[in-house]
Design a protein around this motif. Structure first.
Motif, PDB file in Angstrom:
ATOM      1  N   GLN A   1      -5.529 -35.202-115.241  1.00 17.40           N
ATOM      2  CA  GLN A   1      -6.956 -33.500-115.397  1.00 17.40           C
ATOM      3  C   GLN A   1      -6.485 -32.821-114.290  1.00 17.40           C
ATOM      4  OE1 GLN A   1      -7.284 -32.566-118.604  1.00 17.40           O
ATOM      5  NE2 GLN A   1      -7.029 -34.759-119.909  1.00 17.40           N
ATOM      6  N   PRO A   2      -7.075 -31.522-114.665  1.00 16.93           N
ATOM      7  CA  PRO A   2      -7.401 -30.591-113.261  1.00 16.93           C
ATOM      8  C   PRO A   2      -8.437 -30.484-112.271  1.00 16.93           C
ATOM      9  CG  PRO A   2      -7.371 -29.232-115.722  1.00 16.93           C
ATOM     10  CD  PRO A   2      -6.997 -30.748-116.380  1.00 16.93           C
ATOM     11  N   VAL A   3      -8.288 -29.915-111.807  1.00 16.67           N
ATOM     12  CA  VAL A   3      -8.804 -30.698-109.957  1.00 16.67           C
ATOM     13  C   VAL A   3      -8.875 -29.752-109.233  1.00 16.67           C
ATOM     14  CG1 VAL A   3      -9.440 -31.615-108.253  1.00 16.67           C
ATOM     15  CG2 VAL A   3      -8.464 -32.740-110.226  1.00 16.67           C
ATOM     16  N   LEU A   4     -10.140 -29.220-108.770  1.00 18.89           N
ATOM     17  CA  LEU A   4     -10.361 -27.853-107.574  1.00 18.89           C
ATOM     18  C   LEU A   4     -10.717 -28.334-106.625  1.00 18.89           C
ATOM     19  CD1 LEU A   4     -10.079 -24.652-107.269  1.00 18.89           C
ATOM     20  CD2 LEU A   4     -12.437 -24.369-108.395  1.00 18.89           C
ATOM     21  N   ASP A   5     -10.428 -27.560-105.779  1.00 22.71           N
ATOM     22  CA  ASP A   5     -10.794 -27.638-104.729  1.00 22.71           C
ATOM     23  C   ASP A   5     -11.469 -26.358-103.516  1.00 22.71           C
ATOM     24  OD1 ASP A   5     -12.122 -29.065-102.073  1.00 22.71           O
ATOM     25  OD2 ASP A   5     -10.008 -29.675-101.253  1.00 22.71           O
ATOM     26  N   VAL A   6     -12.706 -26.262-103.647  1.00 25.79           N
ATOM     27  CA  VAL A   6     -13.294 -24.988-103.057  1.00 25.79           C
ATOM     28  C   VAL A   6     -13.059 -25.295-101.851  1.00 25.79           C
ATOM     29  CG1 VAL A   6     -13.861 -24.249-105.661  1.00 25.79           C
ATOM     30  CG2 VAL A   6     -15.389 -25.774-104.191  1.00 25.79           C
ATOM     31  N   GLY A   7     -13.073 -23.863-100.623  1.00 23.14           N
ATOM     32  CA  GLY A   7     -13.119 -24.688 -99.710  1.00 23.14           C
ATOM     33  C   GLY A   7     -12.270 -25.395 -99.027  1.00 23.14           C
ATOM     34  N   THR A   8     -11.430 -25.281 -99.533  1.00 21.31           N
ATOM     35  CA  THR A   8      -9.726 -27.372 -98.870  1.00 21.31           C
ATOM     36  C   THR A   8      -9.515 -26.776 -97.659  1.00 21.31           C
ATOM     37  OG1 THR A   8      -8.665 -27.934 -99.825  1.00 21.31           O
ATOM     38  CG2 THR A   8      -7.974 -25.614 -99.191  1.00 21.31           C
ATOM     39  N   GLY A   9      -9.654 -25.799 -96.928  1.00 20.51           N
ATOM     40  CA  GLY A   9      -9.324 -25.942 -95.687  1.00 20.51           C
ATOM     41  C   GLY A   9      -8.422 -26.729 -95.514  1.00 20.51           C
ATOM     42  N   THR A  10      -7.863 -27.216 -94.463  1.00 25.99           N
ATOM     43  CA  THR A  10      -6.157 -27.433 -94.443  1.00 25.99           C
ATOM     44  C   THR A  10      -5.877 -29.061 -95.543  1.00 25.99           C
ATOM     45  OG1 THR A  10      -7.020 -29.916 -92.485  1.00 25.99           O
ATOM     46  CG2 THR A  10      -6.377 -27.386 -92.249  1.00 25.99           C
ATOM     47  N   GLY A  11      -6.889 -29.387 -96.382  1.00 27.16           N
ATOM     48  CA  GLY A  11      -5.793 -30.170 -97.796  1.00 27.16           C
ATOM     49  C   GLY A  11      -7.134 -31.380 -97.381  1.00 27.16           C
ATOM     50  N   LEU A  12      -8.232 -31.580 -96.611  1.00 29.34           N
ATOM     51  CA  LEU A  12      -7.853 -32.913 -96.205  1.00 29.34           C
ATOM     52  C   LEU A  12      -8.678 -33.636 -97.444  1.00 29.34           C
ATOM     53  CD1 LEU A  12      -8.172 -35.606 -93.512  1.00 29.34           C
ATOM     54  CD2 LEU A  12      -9.944 -34.652 -93.121  1.00 29.34           C
ATOM     55  N   PHE A  13      -9.839 -33.525 -97.695  1.00 29.62           N
ATOM     56  CA  PHE A  13     -10.276 -33.887 -98.753  1.00 29.62           C
ATOM     57  C   PHE A  13      -9.914 -34.357 -99.847  1.00 29.62           C
ATOM     58  CE2 PHE A  13     -14.834 -34.378-101.554  1.00 29.62           C
ATOM     59  CZ  PHE A  13     -14.910 -35.109-101.142  1.00 29.62           C
ATOM     60  N   ALA A  14      -8.429 -33.004-100.160  1.00 26.32           N
ATOM     61  CA  ALA A  14      -7.923 -32.953-101.555  1.00 26.32           C
ATOM     62  C   ALA A  14      -6.967 -34.235-101.286  1.00 26.32           C
ATOM     63  CB  ALA A  14      -7.106 -31.628-101.843  1.00 26.32           C
ATOM     64  N   ASP A  15      -6.419 -34.256-100.076  1.00 30.99           N
ATOM     65  CA  ASP A  15      -5.286 -35.221 -99.565  1.00 30.99           C
ATOM     66  C   ASP A  15      -5.744 -36.542 -99.964  1.00 30.99           C
ATOM     67  OD1 ASP A  15      -2.409 -36.071 -98.611  1.00 30.99           O
ATOM     68  OD2 ASP A  15      -4.029 -37.000 -97.322  1.00 30.99           O
ATOM     69  N   ALA A  16      -7.347 -37.078 -99.645  1.00 29.68           N
ATOM     70  CA  ALA A  16      -7.991 -37.465 -99.812  1.00 29.68           C
ATOM     71  C   ALA A  16      -8.342 -38.637-100.885  1.00 29.68           C
ATOM     72  CB  ALA A  16      -9.365 -38.034 -99.092  1.00 29.68           C
ATOM     73  N   TRP A  17      -8.358 -37.565-101.536  1.00 30.97           N
ATOM     74  CA  TRP A  17      -8.069 -37.326-103.707  1.00 30.97           C
ATOM     75  C   TRP A  17      -6.792 -38.152-103.922  1.00 30.97           C
ATOM     76  CZ3 TRP A  17     -11.470 -37.156-107.748  1.00 30.97           C
ATOM     77  CH2 TRP A  17     -10.730 -37.050-108.488  1.00 30.97           C
ATOM     78  N   LEU A  18      -5.892 -37.829-103.944  1.00 25.54           N
ATOM     79  CA  LEU A  18      -4.420 -37.966-104.612  1.00 25.54           C
ATOM     80  C   LEU A  18      -3.905 -39.619-103.718  1.00 25.54           C
ATOM     81  CD1 LEU A  18      -2.648 -34.871-103.091  1.00 25.54           C
ATOM     82  CD2 LEU A  18      -3.073 -35.810-105.562  1.00 25.54           C
TER      83      LEU A  18
END
Length: 136
Positions: A22-39
């Motif tokens: 499902q689609p995921v939104l990362d708000v205030g992602t910055g350099t993507g650190l949290f989204a990377d951990a999500w993956l």
């Protein structure tokens, strides 16, 4: 950030994905650190990144491109972001505490979620390093 252990801490914080496609939104992602951990923890690769800093988003796009993950990205403040769809999960790490009106920020995030969607929220407690961010 990786050498300081932030990536590992983010991975340990995240719950197991419940809807891996499902689609995921990362708000205030910055350099993507949290989204990377999500993956890394098996989260959906259908990522949309929003951040007011084009430079930060450029770093995030390089990060995900190197991992062969195509992301949608938008240079925008959260309050100005107009999503074309709603998301099953919203990631928001160290974002809400930067708003003058955190209640309005939470309402905007809620508007981005599908009914019964999931918000994964990380909020910083006041710390001296926050001043470094503000000064920068």
């Amino acid at each position: 950030m990786r050498r300081l252990g932030y990536s590992k801490a983010c991975q340990q914080f995240l719950p197991p994905p419940i809807e891996p496609m499902q689609p995921v939104l990362d708000v205030g992602t910055g350099t993507g650190l949290f989204a990377d951990a999500w993956l890394v923890t098996g989260g959906s690769r259908d990522l949309t990144l929003v951040d007011p800093s084009q430079a930060m988003l450029d770093v995030a796009r390089i990060r995900f491109s190197a991992a062969s993950v195509a992301v949608n990205s938008f240079t925008s403040k959260l309050e100005d972001y107009q999503p074309k769809r709603r998301f099953h999960t919203v990631l928001a790490a160290h974002v809400v505490e930067h708003f003058e009106d955190p209640v309005a920020a939470m309402a905007k995030i809620a508007d981005c979620l599908v009914p019964n969607g999931r918000l994964i929220l990380v909020v910083s407690k006041p710390h001296w390093c926050n001043w470094l961010i503000c000064l920068r």
